[in-house]
Design an enzyme around this catalytic site. Structure first.
Site, PDB file in Angstrom:
ATOM      1  N   VAL A  12      38.678  39.126  48.175  1.00 48.14           N
ATOM      2  CA  VAL A  12      37.786  39.649  49.210  1.00 48.14           C
ATOM      3  C   VAL A  12      36.398  39.030  49.090  1.00 48.14           C
ATOM      4  CG1 VAL A  12      36.659  41.728  50.102  1.00 48.14           C
ATOM      5  CG2 VAL A  12      39.065  41.810  49.423  1.00 48.14           C
ATOM      6  N   GLN A  35      34.189  32.841  36.560  1.00 47.40           N
ATOM      7  CA  GLN A  35      33.603  31.868  37.472  1.00 47.40           C
ATOM      8  C   GLN A  35      34.382  31.830  38.784  1.00 47.40           C
ATOM      9  OE1 GLN A  35      31.183  30.260  39.001  1.00 47.40           O
ATOM     10  NE2 GLN A  35      30.610  29.294  37.050  1.00 47.40           N
ATOM     11  N   SER A  36      33.665  31.635  39.883  1.00 47.71           N
ATOM     12  CA  SER A  36      34.308  31.493  41.182  1.00 47.71           C
ATOM     13  C   SER A  36      34.908  30.100  41.313  1.00 47.71           C
ATOM     14  CB  SER A  36      33.288  31.716  42.312  1.00 47.71           C
ATOM     15  OG  SER A  36      33.849  31.355  43.561  1.00 47.71           O
ATOM     16  N   ASP A  47      28.741  41.111  33.819  1.00 40.99           N
ATOM     17  CA  ASP A  47      29.818  42.099  33.706  1.00 40.99           C
ATOM     18  C   ASP A  47      29.220  43.484  33.905  1.00 40.99           C
ATOM     19  OD1 ASP A  47      31.903  43.812  32.864  1.00 40.99           O
ATOM     20  OD2 ASP A  47      32.655  42.313  31.456  1.00 40.99           O
ATOM     21  N   TYR A 132      43.773  54.399  38.796  1.00 37.90           N
ATOM     22  CA  TYR A 132      42.918  53.635  39.712  1.00 37.90           C
ATOM     23  C   TYR A 132      42.250  54.563  40.719  1.00 37.90           C
ATOM     24  CZ  TYR A 132      41.522  50.556  43.520  1.00 37.90           C
ATOM     25  OH  TYR A 132      40.808  49.921  44.505  1.00 37.90           O
ATOM     26  N   LYS A 136      38.246  55.526  40.952  1.00 35.81           N
ATOM     27  CA  LYS A 136      37.479  55.244  42.165  1.00 35.81           C
ATOM     28  C   LYS A 136      36.816  56.517  42.694  1.00 35.81           C
ATOM     29  CE  LYS A 136      37.478  50.875  43.227  1.00 35.81           C
ATOM     30  NZ  LYS A 136      36.199  50.142  43.349  1.00 35.81           N
ATOM     31  N   GLY A 182      64.526  36.133  52.132  1.00 40.45           N
ATOM     32  CA  GLY A 182      65.853  36.699  52.319  1.00 40.45           C
ATOM     33  C   GLY A 182      66.359  37.475  51.129  1.00 40.45           C
ATOM     34  N   LYS A 183      65.480  37.699  50.123  1.00 44.57           N
ATOM     35  CA  LYS A 183      65.873  38.427  48.914  1.00 44.57           C
ATOM     36  C   LYS A 183      65.432  39.883  48.948  1.00 44.57           C
ATOM     37  CE  LYS A 183      65.431  34.207  46.154  1.00 44.57           C
ATOM     38  NZ  LYS A 183      64.698  33.556  45.029  1.00 44.57           N
TER      39      LYS A 183
END
Length: 319
Positions: A12, A35-36, A47, A132, A136, A182-183
């Protein structure tokens, strides 16, 4: 305007930076613990669990977009959810206050509602079922408490549903990949509706909130409509890729039994496996959410749900 994105090296964040770079009057900084791959020159290593690293990077910032989070459903130890998502949010707010930054956009999640809620609006009480969602929600409580003593701030909380799009390798990609290959094996009747959000629209909404600052505390669900059933996703995948999709079906109880079996296997082998009881439960759950508040804010999604799905399928699985 200087926009500091915290946790912008991921899916995102990378798309948000791409959008913001189209505006000549916006200066962008990305703070992330990794790193991006795309925007290394805009990225500073920091961080949220280290308050000093955030504090040192915020001078001159006008608005913070907090995307950093532990979000996978197999994070270990589970305390990381709370260290990053809750305590990390507190660190960011304190760093903002020290740098006189009063505008934050926080990426939360519809996971705060829990499972099988009937099209919840933002006023539905929180009822998260996993770490999670719980972390949040606790982060949102940190923001609520903060606003009580900082009423001149602008705090916008966005609760997106599951996000998909080109380049993502999350749960929707896994599902579409199974269908396209198709699985795919349908667990249950496939009539449960799934609210989803196309990344192009999510980042456009974040940009809308950046550019339309109104002091106060607001919470928005973000969902692109219509809500497709799992059967609909099979149909649209076949239509876009022009192929017949075979579908095998098993009953829900058998799928859950298999999920518990994989839970035991993961515990014995100490390995992260692609199937678990939680993932089966999430797959079969109804996940519909109301997005009328976001859509009534003046924001107009640039892409329809069908177009977002078409772009994703063509990019990821088209020949």
């Amino acid at each position: 305007m200087k926009v500091t994105i915290i946790g912008g090296s991921g899916f995102v964040g990378t798309r948000l930076i791409e959008n913001l770079l189209l505006s000549e009057d916006v200066h962008i900084a990305n703070l992330d613990k990794k790193q991006s791959d795309t925007y290394a020159s805009l990225t500073q290593i920091a961080d949220v669990t280290d308050a000093s690293s955030i504090r040192a990077a915020l001078p001159g910032t006008d608005v913070v977009v907090l995307l950093a989070a532990e979000h996978r459903d197999d994070v270990s130890p589970t305390s990381l959810y709370y260290d990053v998502n809750v305590q990390g949010t507190q660190h960011v707010l304190e760093a903002m206050a020290e740098n006189n930054v009063k505008h934050i956009i926080f990426a939360s999640s519809v996971a705060v509602y829990g499972l099988d809620k009937e099209n919840p609006t933002e006023t539905l009480p929180a009822d998260p079922f996993n770490h999670y969602g719980k972390s949040k929600w606790q982060a949102e409580e940190v923001l609520q408490a903060w606003f009580k003593n900082h009423s001149d701030w602008t705090i916008s909380i966005v609760r997106p549903t599951v996000i998909f799009g080109e380049g993502n390798r999350g749960n929707v990609w896994n599902l579409l990949n199974q269908i396209a290959s198709g699985k795919f094996m349908m667990i249950g009747p496939g009539t449960n509706r799934k609210s989803m959000a196309y990344v192009g629209n999510v980042v456009a909404f974040l940009q809308f909130l950046i550019q339309n600052k109104n002091s106060g505390y607001e919470v928005y669900n973000y969902v692109d409509k219509p809500d497709f059933t799992t059967n609909d996703l099979v149909y649209h995948t076949g239509k876009v890729l022009d192929k017949k999709i075979p579908t095998r079906r098993i009953p829900y109880w058998l799928g859950m039994l298999g999920g518990y079996g994989f839970d035991v296997l993961a515990w014995v082998t100490r390995k992260k496996l692609p199937i678990s009881s939680v993932r089966v439960q999430k797959f079969c759950a109804v996940t519909q959410f109301d997005s009328s508040k976001a859509m009534g804010s003046g924001f107009v999604p640039p892409f329809s749900m069908e177009e977002g799905l078409r772009r994703t399928l063509k990019s990821e699985f088209g020949k």
